[in-house]
Write a protein that holds these residues in place. Structure first.
Motif, PDB file in Angstrom:
ATOM      1  N   ASP A  10      22.678  60.458  66.885  1.00  0.00           N
ATOM      2  CA  ASP A  10      23.972  60.463  67.568  1.00  0.00           C
ATOM      3  C   ASP A  10      24.624  61.835  67.410  1.00  0.00           C
ATOM      4  O   ASP A  10      24.332  62.586  66.477  1.00  0.00           O
ATOM      5  N   SER A  11      25.517  62.147  68.329  1.00  0.00           N
ATOM      6  CA  SER A  11      26.193  63.442  68.258  1.00  0.00           C
ATOM      7  C   SER A  11      27.680  63.283  68.483  1.00  0.00           C
ATOM      8  O   SER A  11      28.161  62.236  68.928  1.00  0.00           O
ATOM      9  N   ILE A  12      28.398  64.347  68.181  1.00  0.00           N
ATOM     10  CA  ILE A  12      29.838  64.443  68.392  1.00  0.00           C
ATOM     11  C   ILE A  12      30.068  65.762  69.123  1.00  0.00           C
ATOM     12  O   ILE A  12      29.514  66.800  68.732  1.00  0.00           O
ATOM     13  N   LEU A  13      30.863  65.731  70.174  1.00  0.00           N
ATOM     14  CA  LEU A  13      31.188  66.952  70.917  1.00  0.00           C
ATOM     15  C   LEU A  13      32.617  67.362  70.627  1.00  0.00           C
ATOM     16  O   LEU A  13      33.521  66.531  70.654  1.00  0.00           O
ATOM     17  N   ILE A  14      32.803  68.651  70.353  1.00  0.00           N
ATOM     18  CA  ILE A  14      34.127  69.195  70.063  1.00  0.00           C
ATOM     19  C   ILE A  14      34.412  70.262  71.112  1.00  0.00           C
ATOM     20  O   ILE A  14      33.532  71.055  71.475  1.00  0.00           O
ATOM     21  N   ASP A  15      35.647  70.296  71.566  1.00  0.00           N
ATOM     22  CA  ASP A  15      36.073  71.268  72.573  1.00  0.00           C
ATOM     23  C   ASP A  15      35.611  72.671  72.172  1.00  0.00           C
ATOM     24  O   ASP A  15      35.656  73.045  71.022  1.00  0.00           O
ATOM     25  N   GLY A  16      35.190  73.437  73.133  1.00  0.00           N
ATOM     26  CA  GLY A  16      34.737  74.796  72.871  1.00  0.00           C
ATOM     27  C   GLY A  16      33.228  74.905  72.778  1.00  0.00           C
ATOM     28  O   GLY A  16      32.698  75.917  72.365  1.00  0.00           O
ATOM     29  N   GLY A  17      32.510  73.847  73.134  1.00  0.00           N
ATOM     30  CA  GLY A  17      31.061  73.906  73.150  1.00  0.00           C
ATOM     31  C   GLY A  17      30.402  73.659  71.807  1.00  0.00           C
ATOM     32  O   GLY A  17      29.284  74.113  71.572  1.00  0.00           O
ATOM     33  N   VAL A  21      25.217  67.016  65.460  1.00  0.00           N
ATOM     34  CA  VAL A  21      24.203  65.976  65.609  1.00  0.00           C
ATOM     35  C   VAL A  21      23.822  65.461  64.228  1.00  0.00           C
ATOM     36  O   VAL A  21      23.589  66.251  63.296  1.00  0.00           O
ATOM     37  N   VAL A  22      23.758  64.139  64.086  1.00  0.00           N
ATOM     38  CA  VAL A  22      23.270  63.545  62.850  1.00  0.00           C
ATOM     39  C   VAL A  22      21.746  63.618  62.901  1.00  0.00           C
ATOM     40  O   VAL A  22      21.108  62.977  63.723  1.00  0.00           O
ATOM     41  N   VAL A  23      21.160  64.436  62.034  1.00  0.00           N
ATOM     42  CA  VAL A  23      19.718  64.654  62.025  1.00  0.00           C
ATOM     43  C   VAL A  23      19.022  63.558  61.226  1.00  0.00           C
ATOM     44  O   VAL A  23      18.021  62.997  61.668  1.00  0.00           O
ATOM     45  N   SER A  24      19.534  63.252  60.040  1.00  0.00           N
ATOM     46  CA  SER A  24      18.951  62.187  59.228  1.00  0.00           C
ATOM     47  C   SER A  24      19.977  61.658  58.246  1.00  0.00           C
ATOM     48  O   SER A  24      20.950  62.338  57.908  1.00  0.00           O
ATOM     49  N   CYS A  25      19.763  60.432  57.811  1.00  0.00           N
ATOM     50  CA  CYS A  25      20.626  59.777  56.833  1.00  0.00           C
ATOM     51  C   CYS A  25      19.754  59.122  55.771  1.00  0.00           C
ATOM     52  O   CYS A  25      18.719  58.555  56.082  1.00  0.00           O
ATOM     53  N   ASP A  26      20.191  59.203  54.530  1.00  0.00           N
ATOM     54  CA  ASP A  26      19.559  58.437  53.466  1.00  0.00           C
ATOM     55  C   ASP A  26      20.625  58.196  52.403  1.00  0.00           C
ATOM     56  O   ASP A  26      21.768  58.596  52.554  1.00  0.00           O
ATOM     57  N   ARG A  27      20.236  57.552  51.334  1.00  0.00           N
ATOM     58  CA  ARG A  27      21.223  57.236  50.293  1.00  0.00           C
ATOM     59  C   ARG A  27      21.777  58.479  49.620  1.00  0.00           C
ATOM     60  O   ARG A  27      22.845  58.444  49.033  1.00  0.00           O
ATOM     61  N   GLY A  28      21.055  59.577  49.685  1.00  0.00           N
ATOM     62  CA  GLY A  28      21.495  60.816  49.049  1.00  0.00           C
ATOM     63  C   GLY A  28      22.464  61.625  49.887  1.00  0.00           C
ATOM     64  O   GLY A  28      23.083  62.553  49.402  1.00  0.00           O
ATOM     65  N   ILE A  32      23.093  67.190  58.975  1.00  0.00           N
ATOM     66  CA  ILE A  32      23.657  67.364  60.309  1.00  0.00           C
ATOM     67  C   ILE A  32      23.199  68.697  60.884  1.00  0.00           C
ATOM     68  O   ILE A  32      22.882  69.630  60.154  1.00  0.00           O
ATOM     69  N   GLY A  33      23.167  68.741  62.190  1.00  0.00           N
ATOM     70  CA  GLY A  33      22.899  69.979  62.903  1.00  0.00           C
ATOM     71  C   GLY A  33      24.136  70.358  63.683  1.00  0.00           C
ATOM     72  O   GLY A  33      24.844  69.485  64.189  1.00  0.00           O
ATOM     73  N   ILE A  34      24.417  71.642  63.780  1.00  0.00           N
ATOM     74  CA  ILE A  34      25.608  72.111  64.491  1.00  0.00           C
ATOM     75  C   ILE A  34      25.178  73.121  65.537  1.00  0.00           C
ATOM     76  O   ILE A  34      24.529  74.123  65.215  1.00  0.00           O
ATOM     77  N   GLU A  35      25.509  72.854  66.776  1.00  0.00           N
ATOM     78  CA  GLU A  35      25.288  73.802  67.871  1.00  0.00           C
ATOM     79  C   GLU A  35      26.660  74.321  68.271  1.00  0.00           C
ATOM     80  O   GLU A  35      27.560  73.539  68.570  1.00  0.00           O
TER      81      GLU A  35
END
Length: 92
Positions: A10-17, A21-28, A32-35
């Motif tokens: 899943d991703s989240i878009l913020i104004d300004g381009g 992106v949530v790359v992976s999740c675990d208990r630790g 995230i990735g940021i473009e």
């Protein structure tokens, strides 16, 4: 503060381009990735805090040097007078 539930991919878009992106999740934790456009500065929170603390420390040191200079005291950055005699060029 906006709090969202997101799943892997899943991703989240913020104004300004800016896209997060949530790359992976675990208990630790979450990876995230940021473009973002190249002119957008991205810092981890702890790094931004260290930069702010260092800036405050440098400003305090500068204020102290300015205060000493106003009193006529030599600053730490001022050159130390040489012990060389100008006439002979030898040290005393």
């Amino acid at each position: 503060m906006l709090i969202l539930g997101r799943r892997e991919g899943d991703s989240i878009l913020i104004d300004g381009g800016i896209r997060i992106v949530v790359v992976s999740c675990d208990r630790g934790g979450v990876r995230i990735g940021i473009e973002a456009p190249s002119d957008v500065k991205i810092l981890r929170g702890e790094i931004a805090q260290q930069v702010e603390q260092e800036n405050q420390r440098a400003a305090s040191a500068s204020d102290a040097a300015d205060w000493l200079a106003a009193l006529g005291a030599p600053s730490a950055a001022a050159p130390v007078p040489s012990a060389v005699s100008p006439a002979s060029g030898t040290e005393h």
